[in-house]
Design a protein around this motif. Structure first.
Motif, PDB file in Angstrom:
ATOM      1  N   ILE A 245      61.174  40.292  45.976  1.00 21.47           N
ATOM      2  CA  ILE A 245      60.300  40.581  44.837  1.00 21.47           C
ATOM      3  C   ILE A 245      59.364  41.714  45.226  1.00 21.47           C
ATOM      4  O   ILE A 245      58.668  41.626  46.240  1.00 21.47           O
ATOM      5  N   VAL A 246      59.327  42.770  44.443  1.00 24.74           N
ATOM      6  CA  VAL A 246      58.521  43.937  44.811  1.00 24.74           C
ATOM      7  C   VAL A 246      57.487  44.312  43.757  1.00 24.74           C
ATOM      8  O   VAL A 246      56.699  45.230  43.980  1.00 24.74           O
ATOM      9  N   GLY A 247      57.459  43.620  42.610  1.00 24.51           N
ATOM     10  CA  GLY A 247      56.477  43.997  41.605  1.00 24.51           C
ATOM     11  C   GLY A 247      56.440  43.052  40.428  1.00 24.51           C
ATOM     12  O   GLY A 247      57.371  42.271  40.197  1.00 24.51           O
TER      13      GLY A 247
ATOM     14  N   VAL B 187      53.445  41.952  29.969  1.00 26.13           N
ATOM     15  CA  VAL B 187      54.794  41.913  29.415  1.00 26.13           C
ATOM     16  C   VAL B 187      55.690  40.953  30.198  1.00 26.13           C
ATOM     17  O   VAL B 187      56.835  40.729  29.816  1.00 26.13           O
ATOM     18  N   GLY B 188      55.192  40.376  31.296  1.00 25.12           N
ATOM     19  CA  GLY B 188      55.927  39.351  32.033  1.00 25.12           C
ATOM     20  C   GLY B 188      57.248  39.823  32.598  1.00 25.12           C
ATOM     21  O   GLY B 188      58.283  39.212  32.336  1.00 25.12           O
ATOM     22  N   VAL B 189      57.228  40.902  33.384  1.00 23.77           N
ATOM     23  CA  VAL B 189      58.449  41.449  33.970  1.00 23.77           C
ATOM     24  C   VAL B 189      58.331  41.455  35.486  1.00 23.77           C
ATOM     25  O   VAL B 189      57.360  41.975  36.041  1.00 23.77           O
ATOM     26  N   ILE B 190      59.316  40.862  36.164  1.00 23.03           N
ATOM     27  CA  ILE B 190      59.394  40.826  37.617  1.00 23.03           C
ATOM     28  C   ILE B 190      60.357  41.906  38.098  1.00 23.03           C
ATOM     29  O   ILE B 190      61.417  42.119  37.501  1.00 23.03           O
ATOM     30  N   PHE B 191      60.003  42.602  39.171  1.00 25.80           N
ATOM     31  CA  PHE B 191      60.874  43.598  39.787  1.00 25.80           C
ATOM     32  C   PHE B 191      61.538  42.998  41.023  1.00 25.80           C
ATOM     33  O   PHE B 191      60.856  42.421  41.881  1.00 25.80           O
ATOM     34  N   LEU B 192      62.863  43.158  41.117  1.00 26.46           N
ATOM     35  CA  LEU B 192      63.627  42.660  42.250  1.00 26.46           C
ATOM     36  C   LEU B 192      64.343  43.810  42.931  1.00 26.46           C
ATOM     37  O   LEU B 192      65.096  44.553  42.292  1.00 26.46           O
ATOM     38  N   SER B 193      64.098  43.974  44.229  1.00 24.55           N
ATOM     39  CA  SER B 193      64.821  44.961  45.018  1.00 24.55           C
ATOM     40  C   SER B 193      66.058  44.299  45.610  1.00 24.55           C
ATOM     41  O   SER B 193      65.962  43.242  46.237  1.00 24.55           O
ATOM     42  N   THR B 194      67.232  44.907  45.400  1.00 25.50           N
ATOM     43  CA  THR B 194      68.492  44.314  45.850  1.00 25.50           C
ATOM     44  C   THR B 194      69.361  45.390  46.500  1.00 25.50           C
ATOM     45  O   THR B 194      69.035  46.578  46.480  1.00 25.50           O
ATOM     46  N   GLU B 195      70.479  44.948  47.063  1.00 23.67           N
ATOM     47  CA  GLU B 195      71.429  45.894  47.643  1.00 23.67           C
ATOM     48  C   GLU B 195      72.046  46.806  46.596  1.00 23.67           C
ATOM     49  O   GLU B 195      72.530  47.893  46.911  1.00 23.67           O
ATOM     50  N   ALA B 196      72.031  46.389  45.337  1.00 17.95           N
ATOM     51  CA  ALA B 196      72.627  47.176  44.256  1.00 17.95           C
ATOM     52  C   ALA B 196      71.611  48.054  43.541  1.00 17.95           C
ATOM     53  O   ALA B 196      71.976  48.790  42.621  1.00 17.95           O
ATOM     54  N   GLY B 197      70.333  47.988  43.925  1.00 18.09           N
ATOM     55  CA  GLY B 197      69.311  48.784  43.273  1.00 18.09           C
ATOM     56  C   GLY B 197      68.132  47.930  42.843  1.00 18.09           C
ATOM     57  O   GLY B 197      68.003  46.757  43.235  1.00 18.09           O
ATOM     58  N   LEU B 198      67.280  48.519  42.026  1.00 18.51           N
ATOM     59  CA  LEU B 198      66.074  47.844  41.551  1.00 18.51           C
ATOM     60  C   LEU B 198      66.311  47.302  40.149  1.00 18.51           C
ATOM     61  O   LEU B 198      66.719  48.039  39.254  1.00 18.51           O
ATOM     62  N   TYR B 199      66.025  46.014  39.970  1.00 14.54           N
ATOM     63  CA  TYR B 199      66.247  45.348  38.688  1.00 14.54           C
ATOM     64  C   TYR B 199      64.938  44.743  38.178  1.00 14.54           C
ATOM     65  O   TYR B 199      64.056  44.380  38.970  1.00 14.54           O
ATOM     66  N   THR B 200      64.842  44.645  36.848  1.00 14.28           N
ATOM     67  CA  THR B 200      63.742  43.915  36.230  1.00 14.28           C
ATOM     68  C   THR B 200      64.304  42.669  35.558  1.00 14.28           C
ATOM     69  O   THR B 200      65.433  42.672  35.054  1.00 14.28           O
TER      70      THR B 200
END
Length: 394
Positions: free
Chosen positions: A334-336, A341-354
């Protein structure tokens, strides 16, 4: 004798909508798609007059109608390798359909925080120590650290550093709803830890007085996470401690420091310790972690008093496997968190996802970053009119 011809029907153009009706239509254009308002204002003089009214009436209605400001993008820090040297680079990644004017890359600038339409940077190679920037208007404020604060942050550039610190920026406008803080006063809260003395320090800068407050300290052996997230509730700022679940509370109004130790339920003790993410709409602190199998765990915590540890209440568990592609389920962190607006940022091997906490929808917002991706700082603001000017080189 030919029959009389039928009377011709006169086709009249439809009645033009009045300004109130147009305003009601424009209010429903999504704030996360600001290009729609830009295009609508370019259709004709009437539409432009309604959207860009001189008295700002539509601006106020639009912000009140949508509530929380939309996320226009996010700030992040990466490393750049050039000519045998390594540089720290801060940049802005747009997630909206219209890029703010100040989106260029900044070498040797470290983004620290973003809140209330402002971004805070550490600029150690310049005459000043910090720069606060409004990414829409491109107004900038240069801040020199006080002598005491300079002592706190100066060790950070030394490889044998014994001091860790972090800083937050926040609006200081009285009774502000934070829907449009542009041009208003602000505060910069600085919290640091000196390992040699075993003390935690804090000071706050006011743009109104252009001065730092006196530095306060407490004897607490808890380091500050330099890349940790910061939460702000009223005149209190919360900083994540290093390698622990503890949180430092800095009450800027009362000039008090304290350490909060959240308490876990027995069933959560085997999970990785949660990280401070931000503040929810109800004023509760939000903490989160990910675990295997891929699940997102969320907790809420109410801070009753500085002397009383907070009870973590698990509010939600989200299964990530149905939301993300298979490759994104590995090396996840978890990076952000985008407040409002209740959005979590996830850093993964495939890129950055919300991941939207309300709907569970996920979206890829950035590809794989070559260097390690640390904290992501969402930039939240309404972009209604063309405020900005062309940025100059830094």
């Amino acid at each position: 004798m030919s029959p009389p011809s039928a009377p011709q029907r006169v086709c009249r153009p439809p009645r033009a909508l009045d300004d109130d009706a147009l305003s009601e239509i424009f209010l429903r254009l999504p704030p996360e798609d600001p290009k729609s308002l830009v295009r609508a204002s370019a259709v004709c003089a009437t539409w432009r007059r309604v959207i860009l009214s001189d008295d700002g009436a539509f601006d106020r209605l639009y912000r009140a109608f949508h509530g929380a400001p939309p996320m226009l993008g996010f700030l992040q820090n990466t490393t750049l390798h050039a000519r045998g040297r390594t540089y720290l680079v801060s940049n802005f990644v747009s997630t909206a359909t219209f890029r703010p004017p100040a989106c260029h890359e900044r070498r040797r600038w470290r983004a620290l925080d973003s809140r209330h339409g402002l971004a805070l940077f550490h600029t150690p190679d310049r005459a000043e120590d910090f720069v606060v920037c409004d990414l829409l208007t491109y107004d900038r404020w240069r801040i020199k650290a006080s002598q005491e604060c300079s002592h706190i942050i100066s060790h950070d550039a030394n490889s044998s550093a014994t001091t860790t610190w972090n800083a937050a920026v926040l609006c200081a406008k009285d009774r502000c709803d934070h829907l449009c803080c542009h041009g208003g006063p602000f505060l910069v809260a600085l919290v640091g830890f000196d390992e040699g003395q075993g003390t935690t320090f804090a000071s706050v800068y006011s743009s109104q007085t252009r001065k730092w407050s006196r530095t306060i300290s407490i004897l607490e052996p808890e380091g500050i996470d330099t890349a940790g997230h910061i939460a702000v509730a009223g005149d209190k700022a919360y900083f994540q401690c290093k390698h622990t679940v503890s949180i430092v509370e800095y009450n800027m109004g009362e000039q008090q420091l304290s350490v909060i130790d959240p308490r876990f339920d027995e069933e959560d003790r085997d999970l990785s310790y949660p990280l401070l993410m931000g503040v929810e709409d109800d004023g509760m602190l939000l903490m989160a972690t990910v675990s295997r199998p891929p699940r997102l765990y969320l907790w809420s915590m109410e801070v009753v008093s500085p002397s009383r540890a907070g009870d973590l209440s698990r509010c939600r568990v989200i299964e990530l496997q149905p939301l993300l592609p298979p490759r994104a389920l590995f090396a996840m962190s978890i990076v952000g968190f985008a407040e409002g607006v209740g959005v979590i940022f996830l850093s993964t091997e495939a890129g950055l996802y919300t991941v939207e906490l309300s709907s569970g929808r996920s979206k890829k917002v950035q590809g794989v970053v070559s260097s390690s991706l640390g904290k992501v700082m969402p930039y939240m603001s309404f972009y209604i009119r063309a405020w900005g000017r062309s940025p100059t080189s830094e």
